[in-house]
Write a protein that holds these residues in place. Structure first.
Motif, PDB file in Angstrom:
ATOM      1  N   SER A  53       0.868  -1.130   0.130  1.00 21.48           N
ATOM      2  CA  SER A  53       0.056  -0.054  -0.104  1.00 21.48           C
ATOM      3  C   SER A  53       0.842   1.182   0.007  1.00 21.48           C
ATOM      4  CB  SER A  53      -0.743   0.156   1.097  1.00 21.48           C
ATOM      5  OG  SER A  53      -0.089  -0.014   2.245  1.00 21.48           O
ATOM      6  N   GLY A  54       1.924   1.017   0.335  1.00 21.30           N
ATOM      7  CA  GLY A  54       3.345   2.336   0.429  1.00 21.30           C
ATOM      8  C   GLY A  54       3.847   2.502  -0.854  1.00 21.30           C
ATOM      9  N   GLY A  55       3.542   1.244  -1.745  1.00 22.11           N
ATOM     10  CA  GLY A  55       4.115   1.531  -3.009  1.00 22.11           C
ATOM     11  C   GLY A  55       5.696   0.681  -3.097  1.00 22.11           C
ATOM     12  N   SER A  56       5.714   0.061  -2.294  1.00 23.30           N
ATOM     13  CA  SER A  56       7.193  -0.737  -2.196  1.00 23.30           C
ATOM     14  C   SER A  56       6.773  -2.106  -3.206  1.00 23.30           C
ATOM     15  CB  SER A  56       7.539  -1.105  -0.916  1.00 23.30           C
ATOM     16  OG  SER A  56       7.906   0.045  -0.197  1.00 23.30           O
ATOM     17  N   THR A  57       7.809  -2.464  -3.822  1.00 22.67           N
ATOM     18  CA  THR A  57       7.719  -3.446  -4.796  1.00 22.67           C
ATOM     19  C   THR A  57       8.797  -4.521  -4.521  1.00 22.67           C
ATOM     20  OG1 THR A  57       9.106  -2.440  -6.433  1.00 22.67           O
ATOM     21  CG2 THR A  57       6.822  -2.065  -6.679  1.00 22.67           C
ATOM     22  N   THR A  68       7.233  -5.414 -14.493  1.00 20.07           N
ATOM     23  CA  THR A  68       6.967  -4.237 -13.601  1.00 20.07           C
ATOM     24  C   THR A  68       5.460  -4.211 -13.203  1.00 20.07           C
ATOM     25  OG1 THR A  68       8.574  -2.977 -15.115  1.00 20.07           O
ATOM     26  CG2 THR A  68       7.105  -1.839 -13.545  1.00 20.07           C
ATOM     27  N   ILE A  69       5.328  -4.293 -11.904  1.00 20.76           N
ATOM     28  CA  ILE A  69       4.119  -4.166 -11.066  1.00 20.76           C
ATOM     29  C   ILE A  69       3.756  -2.501 -11.087  1.00 20.76           C
ATOM     30  CG2 ILE A  69       5.100  -4.366  -9.057  1.00 20.76           C
ATOM     31  CD1 ILE A  69       2.506  -6.084  -8.458  1.00 20.76           C
ATOM     32  N   SER A  70       2.511  -2.255 -11.054  1.00 18.53           N
ATOM     33  CA  SER A  70       1.920  -0.891 -10.824  1.00 18.53           C
ATOM     34  C   SER A  70       0.655  -1.095 -10.503  1.00 18.53           C
ATOM     35  CB  SER A  70       2.277   0.173 -11.934  1.00 18.53           C
ATOM     36  OG  SER A  70       1.734  -0.263 -13.199  1.00 18.53           O
ATOM     37  N   ARG A  71       0.222   0.332  -9.872  1.00 16.28           N
ATOM     38  CA  ARG A  71      -1.364   0.372  -9.578  1.00 16.28           C
ATOM     39  C   ARG A  71      -1.662   1.584  -9.839  1.00 16.28           C
ATOM     40  NH1 ARG A  71      -1.174   1.479  -2.863  1.00 16.28           N
ATOM     41  NH2 ARG A  71       0.374   2.855  -3.068  1.00 16.28           N
ATOM     42  N   ASP A  72      -3.008   1.554 -10.147  1.00 18.22           N
ATOM     43  CA  ASP A  72      -3.638   2.866 -10.576  1.00 18.22           C
ATOM     44  C   ASP A  72      -4.702   2.995  -9.376  1.00 18.22           C
ATOM     45  OD1 ASP A  72      -5.380   4.755 -11.235  1.00 18.22           O
ATOM     46  OD2 ASP A  72      -5.117   4.372 -13.351  1.00 18.22           O
ATOM     47  N   THR A  73      -4.682   3.925  -8.279  1.00 19.06           N
ATOM     48  CA  THR A  73      -5.559   3.691  -7.256  1.00 19.06           C
ATOM     49  C   THR A  73      -7.066   4.472  -7.650  1.00 19.06           C
ATOM     50  OG1 THR A  73      -4.564   5.949  -6.503  1.00 19.06           O
ATOM     51  CG2 THR A  73      -3.886   3.720  -5.322  1.00 19.06           C
ATOM     52  N   LEU A  80       0.511  -5.778 -14.328  1.00 15.60           N
ATOM     53  CA  LEU A  80       1.927  -6.325 -14.463  1.00 15.60           C
ATOM     54  C   LEU A  80       2.185  -6.240 -15.994  1.00 15.60           C
ATOM     55  CD1 LEU A  80       4.083  -8.047 -12.810  1.00 15.60           C
ATOM     56  CD2 LEU A  80       2.831 -10.023 -13.848  1.00 15.60           C
ATOM     57  N   GLN A  81       3.010  -5.254 -16.245  1.00 11.85           N
ATOM     58  CA  GLN A  81       3.742  -5.349 -17.655  1.00 11.85           C
ATOM     59  C   GLN A  81       4.964  -6.314 -17.710  1.00 11.85           C
ATOM     60  OE1 GLN A  81       3.084  -3.142 -20.173  1.00 11.85           O
ATOM     61  NE2 GLN A  81       4.322  -4.413 -21.261  1.00 11.85           N
ATOM     62  N   MET A  82       4.730  -7.052 -18.787  1.00  8.66           N
ATOM     63  CA  MET A  82       5.729  -8.199 -18.841  1.00  8.66           C
ATOM     64  C   MET A  82       6.399  -7.974 -20.141  1.00  8.66           C
ATOM     65  SD  MET A  82       3.489 -11.491 -17.253  1.00  8.66           S
ATOM     66  CE  MET A  82       2.403 -11.603 -18.764  1.00  8.66           C
ATOM     67  N   ASN A  83       7.593  -7.618 -20.096  1.00  9.50           N
ATOM     68  CA  ASN A  83       8.344  -7.649 -21.450  1.00  9.50           C
ATOM     69  C   ASN A  83       9.453  -8.765 -21.418  1.00  9.50           C
ATOM     70  OD1 ASN A  83       7.353  -4.961 -21.568  1.00  9.50           O
ATOM     71  ND2 ASN A  83       8.691  -4.054 -20.472  1.00  9.50           N
ATOM     72  N   SER A  84      10.052  -8.927 -22.826  1.00 12.54           N
ATOM     73  CA  SER A  84      11.083  -9.777 -22.987  1.00 12.54           C
ATOM     74  C   SER A  84      10.431 -11.203 -22.472  1.00 12.54           C
ATOM     75  CB  SER A  84      12.345  -9.529 -22.527  1.00 12.54           C
ATOM     76  OG  SER A  84      12.830  -8.136 -22.758  1.00 12.54           O
ATOM     77  N   LEU A  85       9.360 -11.560 -23.039  1.00 12.15           N
ATOM     78  CA  LEU A  85       8.790 -12.993 -22.073  1.00 12.15           C
ATOM     79  C   LEU A  85       9.418 -14.313 -22.858  1.00 12.15           C
ATOM     80  CD1 LEU A  85       5.046 -11.803 -22.472  1.00 12.15           C
ATOM     81  CD2 LEU A  85       6.189 -12.640 -20.489  1.00 12.15           C
ATOM     82  N   LYS A  86       9.529 -15.157 -22.193  1.00 11.75           N
ATOM     83  CA  LYS A  86      10.385 -16.391 -22.196  1.00 11.75           C
ATOM     84  C   LYS A  86       9.538 -17.511 -22.102  1.00 11.75           C
ATOM     85  CE  LYS A  86      14.619 -14.617 -19.933  1.00 11.75           C
ATOM     86  NZ  LYS A  86      15.450 -14.818 -18.950  1.00 11.75           N
TER      87      LYS A  86
END
Length: 115
Positions: A53-57, A68-73, A80-86
């Motif tokens: 809730s404090g934004g730590s990842t 990259t995990i992010s949130r839109d309150t 969850l943005q997933m790049n260079s997928l394997k």
């Protein structure tokens, strides 16, 4: 209580990208931790990334630098943005919320990465 609905999974070639979304039924400002887990066939569910809730990842070593995990309150949504997928990223991805000591899960969304 909170209901979680994931979306954004699909089939992608190795090296490609996907963005997963997890829409919550209540304000995510009050949710202690939200995260993404995944389960590959025949394997245990594992934590991929989480955000407090404090934004730590936190990221699993296997996805650092690629996801990259992010949130839109305002939208009560975690991404969850997933790049260079394997190919080894293939699995069912589940959204998770820790609220007042209880764990809540979404229904999951399938991600398949072809080689």
């Amino acid at each position: 209580q909170v209901q979680l609905v994931e979306s954004g999974g699909g089939l992608v070639q190795a090296g490609g990208s996907l963005r997963l979304s997890c829409a919550a039924s209540r304000s995510i400002r009050s949710i202690n931790v939200m995260g993404w887990h995944r389960q590959a066939p025949g394997k245990q569910r594992e934590l991929v990334a989480r955000i407090t809730s404090g934004g730590s990842t936190y990221y699993a070593d296997s996805v650092k630098g690629r996801f990259t995990i992010s949130r839109d309150t305002a939208e009560n949504t975690v991404y969850l943005q997933m790049n260079s997928l394997k190919p080894e990223d293939t699995g069912v991805y589940y959204c998770n919320a820790l609220l007042s000591g209880f764990n809540y899960w979404g229904q999951g969304t399938q991600v398949t990465v072809s080689s």
